[in-house]
Design a protein around this motif. Sequence first.
Motif, PDB file in Angstrom:
ATOM      1  N   GLU A  75       0.822  -1.211   0.000  1.00  0.00           N
ATOM      2  CA  GLU A  75       0.000   0.000   0.000  1.00  0.00           C
ATOM      3  C   GLU A  75       0.856   1.260   0.000  1.00  0.00           C
ATOM      4  OE1 GLU A  75      -2.753  -0.328   3.243  1.00  0.00           O
ATOM      5  OE2 GLU A  75      -3.698  -2.082   2.281  1.00  0.00           O
ATOM      6  N   GLU A  76       1.901   1.210   0.831  1.00  0.00           N
ATOM      7  CA  GLU A  76       2.776   2.377   0.978  1.00  0.00           C
ATOM      8  C   GLU A  76       3.548   2.671  -0.301  1.00  0.00           C
ATOM      9  OE1 GLU A  76       3.526   4.667   3.263  1.00  0.00           O
ATOM     10  OE2 GLU A  76       1.950   3.975   4.635  1.00  0.00           O
ATOM     11  N   LEU A  77       4.027   1.607  -0.941  1.00  0.00           N
ATOM     12  CA  LEU A  77       4.897   1.789  -2.113  1.00  0.00           C
ATOM     13  C   LEU A  77       4.304   1.047  -3.309  1.00  0.00           C
ATOM     14  CD1 LEU A  77       8.189   0.940  -0.216  1.00  0.00           C
ATOM     15  CD2 LEU A  77       7.543   3.236  -0.952  1.00  0.00           C
ATOM     16  N   PRO A  78       3.240   1.557  -3.867  1.00  0.00           N
ATOM     17  CA  PRO A  78       2.576   0.831  -4.963  1.00  0.00           C
ATOM     18  C   PRO A  78       3.475   0.650  -6.185  1.00  0.00           C
ATOM     19  CG  PRO A  78       1.652   3.048  -4.708  1.00  0.00           C
ATOM     20  CD  PRO A  78       2.584   2.841  -3.567  1.00  0.00           C
ATOM     21  N   GLU A  79       4.446   1.551  -6.372  1.00  0.00           N
ATOM     22  CA  GLU A  79       5.300   1.457  -7.562  1.00  0.00           C
ATOM     23  C   GLU A  79       6.505   0.529  -7.346  1.00  0.00           C
ATOM     24  OE1 GLU A  79       5.255   3.658  -5.331  1.00  0.00           O
ATOM     25  OE2 GLU A  79       6.969   5.018  -5.273  1.00  0.00           O
ATOM     26  N   ALA A  80       6.668   0.057  -6.105  1.00  0.00           N
ATOM     27  CA  ALA A  80       7.854  -0.764  -5.819  1.00  0.00           C
ATOM     28  C   ALA A  80       7.697  -2.182  -6.357  1.00  0.00           C
ATOM     29  CB  ALA A  80       8.101  -0.817  -4.322  1.00  0.00           C
ATOM     30  N   HIS A  81       8.857  -2.797  -6.539  1.00  0.00           N
ATOM     31  CA  HIS A  81       8.890  -4.198  -6.973  1.00  0.00           C
ATOM     32  C   HIS A  81       9.210  -5.030  -5.744  1.00  0.00           C
ATOM     33  CE1 HIS A  81       9.686  -7.473  -9.796  1.00  0.00           C
ATOM     34  NE2 HIS A  81      10.646  -7.800  -8.958  1.00  0.00           N
ATOM     35  N   ILE A  82       8.264  -5.865  -5.349  1.00  0.00           N
ATOM     36  CA  ILE A  82       8.462  -6.619  -4.104  1.00  0.00           C
ATOM     37  C   ILE A  82       8.658  -8.092  -4.432  1.00  0.00           C
ATOM     38  CG2 ILE A  82       7.379  -7.309  -1.925  1.00  0.00           C
ATOM     39  CD1 ILE A  82       5.918  -4.610  -1.960  1.00  0.00           C
ATOM     40  N   GLU A  83       9.728  -8.656  -3.861  1.00  0.00           N
ATOM     41  CA  GLU A  83       9.985 -10.077  -4.089  1.00  0.00           C
ATOM     42  C   GLU A  83      10.139 -10.788  -2.772  1.00  0.00           C
ATOM     43  OE1 GLU A  83      12.909 -11.188  -6.861  1.00  0.00           O
ATOM     44  OE2 GLU A  83      12.324  -9.672  -8.335  1.00  0.00           O
ATOM     45  N   ILE A  84       9.796 -12.067  -2.782  1.00  0.00           N
ATOM     46  CA  ILE A  84       9.941 -12.850  -1.554  1.00  0.00           C
ATOM     47  C   ILE A  84      10.981 -13.941  -1.790  1.00  0.00           C
ATOM     48  CG2 ILE A  84       8.757 -14.442   0.014  1.00  0.00           C
ATOM     49  CD1 ILE A  84       6.243 -12.606  -0.761  1.00  0.00           C
ATOM     50  N   PHE A  85      12.042 -13.903  -0.987  1.00  0.00           N
ATOM     51  CA  PHE A  85      13.085 -14.917  -1.049  1.00  0.00           C
ATOM     52  C   PHE A  85      13.038 -15.700   0.246  1.00  0.00           C
ATOM     53  CE2 PHE A  85      14.703 -11.638  -3.905  1.00  0.00           C
ATOM     54  CZ  PHE A  85      14.994 -12.390  -5.023  1.00  0.00           C
ATOM     55  N   GLY A  86      12.496 -16.875   0.204  1.00  0.00           N
ATOM     56  CA  GLY A  86      12.401 -17.678   1.421  1.00  0.00           C
ATOM     57  C   GLY A  86      11.554 -16.957   2.442  1.00  0.00           C
ATOM     58  N   ASP A  87      12.138 -16.649   3.600  1.00  0.00           N
ATOM     59  CA  ASP A  87      11.347 -16.001   4.646  1.00  0.00           C
ATOM     60  C   ASP A  87      11.645 -14.501   4.698  1.00  0.00           C
ATOM     61  OD1 ASP A  87      13.895 -16.171   5.537  1.00  0.00           O
ATOM     62  OD2 ASP A  87      13.415 -17.026   7.508  1.00  0.00           O
ATOM     63  N   GLN A  88      12.084 -13.962   3.553  1.00  0.00           N
ATOM     64  CA  GLN A  88      12.458 -12.558   3.541  1.00  0.00           C
ATOM     65  C   GLN A  88      11.717 -11.794   2.437  1.00  0.00           C
ATOM     66  OE1 GLN A  88      16.408 -11.349   2.309  1.00  0.00           O
ATOM     67  NE2 GLN A  88      16.813 -10.702   4.411  1.00  0.00           N
ATOM     68  N   ILE A  89      11.296 -10.581   2.777  1.00  0.00           N
ATOM     69  CA  ILE A  89      10.683  -9.723   1.765  1.00  0.00           C
ATOM     70  C   ILE A  89      11.758  -8.744   1.307  1.00  0.00           C
ATOM     71  CG2 ILE A  89       8.870  -8.029   1.282  1.00  0.00           C
ATOM     72  CD1 ILE A  89       7.428  -9.132   3.824  1.00  0.00           C
ATOM     73  N   ARG A  90      11.938  -8.605  -0.015  1.00  0.00           N
ATOM     74  CA  ARG A  90      12.881  -7.598  -0.516  1.00  0.00           C
ATOM     75  C   ARG A  90      12.112  -6.600  -1.362  1.00  0.00           C
ATOM     76  NH1 ARG A  90      18.113 -11.148  -2.378  1.00  0.00           N
ATOM     77  NH2 ARG A  90      18.485 -12.061  -0.331  1.00  0.00           N
ATOM     78  N   VAL A  91      12.345  -5.322  -1.072  1.00  0.00           N
ATOM     79  CA  VAL A  91      11.637  -4.275  -1.801  1.00  0.00           C
ATOM     80  C   VAL A  91      12.632  -3.498  -2.662  1.00  0.00           C
ATOM     81  CG1 VAL A  91      10.042  -2.340  -1.595  1.00  0.00           C
ATOM     82  CG2 VAL A  91      10.118  -4.072   0.205  1.00  0.00           C
ATOM     83  N   PHE A  92      12.379  -3.482  -3.960  1.00  0.00           N
ATOM     84  CA  PHE A  92      13.229  -2.719  -4.886  1.00  0.00           C
ATOM     85  C   PHE A  92      12.436  -1.516  -5.358  1.00  0.00           C
ATOM     86  CE2 PHE A  92      14.278  -7.186  -5.252  1.00  0.00           C
ATOM     87  CZ  PHE A  92      15.654  -7.188  -5.134  1.00  0.00           C
ATOM     88  N   ILE A  93      13.108  -0.397  -5.500  1.00  0.00           N
ATOM     89  CA  ILE A  93      12.372   0.773  -5.951  1.00  0.00           C
ATOM     90  C   ILE A  93      13.256   1.639  -6.830  1.00  0.00           C
ATOM     91  CG2 ILE A  93      12.924   2.324  -4.036  1.00  0.00           C
ATOM     92  CD1 ILE A  93       9.768   2.805  -4.039  1.00  0.00           C
ATOM     93  N   ASN A  94      12.633   2.236  -7.808  1.00  0.00           N
ATOM     94  CA  ASN A  94      13.404   3.006  -8.770  1.00  0.00           C
ATOM     95  C   ASN A  94      13.492   4.476  -8.356  1.00  0.00           C
ATOM     96  OD1 ASN A  94      14.966   3.041 -10.958  1.00  0.00           O
ATOM     97  ND2 ASN A  94      13.363   2.438 -12.416  1.00  0.00           N
TER      98      ASN A  94
END
Lengths: 306, 271
Positions: free
Chosen positions: A248-267
């Motif tokens: 919700e906070e970062l609608p433009e972000a690219h969010i990926e899940i690696f195992g038990d971790q969330i990684r958020v990439f943003i341009n």
Amino acid sequence: MASQVLIKARNLTKRYNHFTAVDHINFEVHKGECVGFLGPNGAGKTTTVRMIYCFSPVTEGELTVAGMNVSTHSREIKKMVGVAPQEDNLDPDFTVIKNLQVYARYFDIPKAEATKRAMELLKFFQLEEKQASAIDELSTGMKRRLIIARALINQPQILLVDEPTTGLDPQGRHIVWDEIRSLLKQGVTVILTTHYMDEAAALCDRVLIIDNGKIIESGEPQELVKKHAGEDVLEVSYDETVLKALKEELPEAHIEIFGDQIRVFINQPHGVFERIVKKFPGVNMTIRNANLEDVFLKLTGRKLRE
Amino acid sequence: MIRSSASGLPKLTRHVWTVWHRNFDVFMKTWHVNFLPSLIEPILYLLAFGFGLGTFVTEIEGISYIQWIAPGLVAITIMYGAFFECTYGSFVRMYFQKTFDAIIATPINVEEVIAGELLWGATRATFNAAIVLAVVAAFGLISSPLFLVMLPVAFFGGLLFAALGMCFTALAPNIDFFNYPTFLLITPMFLISNTFIPLATFPSQLQTIALAVLPLTHVADLSRMLVVGKVETLGGLSPEWVLVLAAVWMAIVTAVLFILAIYLMKRRLIK
């Protein structure tokens, strides 16, 4: 960048029966460059390297080294190329120095010259004290260095190194990196295959990311990081509510899940994630610099992607 | 299937001898151990069979049993030396040591690697034959002035067995596979190819088979001619024709197996 093209591949293809290991790839390697072939296991990196040193015949397309076709000029090409393969194929029947001398003989290098070069290489690779040792007395790191030393006995213009630091401890890796760097300074063109992204970032002027036999991206490491992973990455332990809130906070972000971790990439430039961290005071979040591994996983890590 | 294209014949240069040289260097490192079997084995056979069995089998074709088997021992050592070098030895270099892969990354091509291995197998057979000849001479069993001609014959016979072994190496999924050719081909040849038991005493069909398909028969016949000056009538052929057949048969089969071995190894190694 030097502009002389040393290696040129056009629609280069390698098929084994019905399996296409390398699928119509195009690339160029310029004199003096260090180019990294990155890709998961089985991507086609080693097969491509094997075609460059005329070990594997080309199925389709064109591949030239210094203007010579690999299918018709293998002997001339192999004379100017040094190959450090991934597997240990040092000659266990000989000592360290004899390995270099016998290898030199395969290149028709006269014995005195071979011994001179062997001694220089052993010195350069910090193996002087081991010259009379048997191969199985060497550590993994020493064997790797000896394989690279052996690849240099013919004073090649092009050095092909296939996964030079797999299985090495951090000290061993840094020694190999330093040696590759100083070869680059001497003007040797280096092609490196690896699946260590820090290695590629540390050594390569340019990387080609290969997956399923195709080049899916190429460019300078820093450029690729910026393009695909932005500047910073936010890492959070996996949690349904946090994930929802982040989306919700970062609608433009690219969010990926690696195992038990969330990684958020943003341009976006630095600073975006600091706001988020403040918003979730109870949640353990880490901001770090984006790196080539993020790019790699983003481009090739389909199976782990949500 | 063998393709017979214009480039079907292997492309060989003097690099073949560079590959040979590598194996020679390894051999010389431990030459004293390598020569030992060729020295001890014939002595044991001459003592056990020659003196032991020889007290019961007194004479064959006018010569003593010990003198009759001596050329057979020379032939056997040629077979063993070359066959085992290019099966177990080559397989270890190819499969475990990856030596061939390392050499192919240099200006030497795969055909030259295999040809070098085959010439090396032939060389080992020649070394071994020379030692067995010396033992035979020490026992006073040489009675032909032509015995030195046995050395080139050993080289060509060795090349034949080297190429035969290399064909199996090209097809071997693992090193245990060599038990098949060893026990189904080499051991039977060891026993029936006119080595310890005169082939002339076997049924004529078996004589024909031995002459048609068992290379050791021909090496043994040539050896007996050159070492003790004796050749028997075999498979209905006069002694002269037995020798002609031996030479022609070996020349043709060696050439065919040499090309086949290189073709099969190339198919295995180049991917």
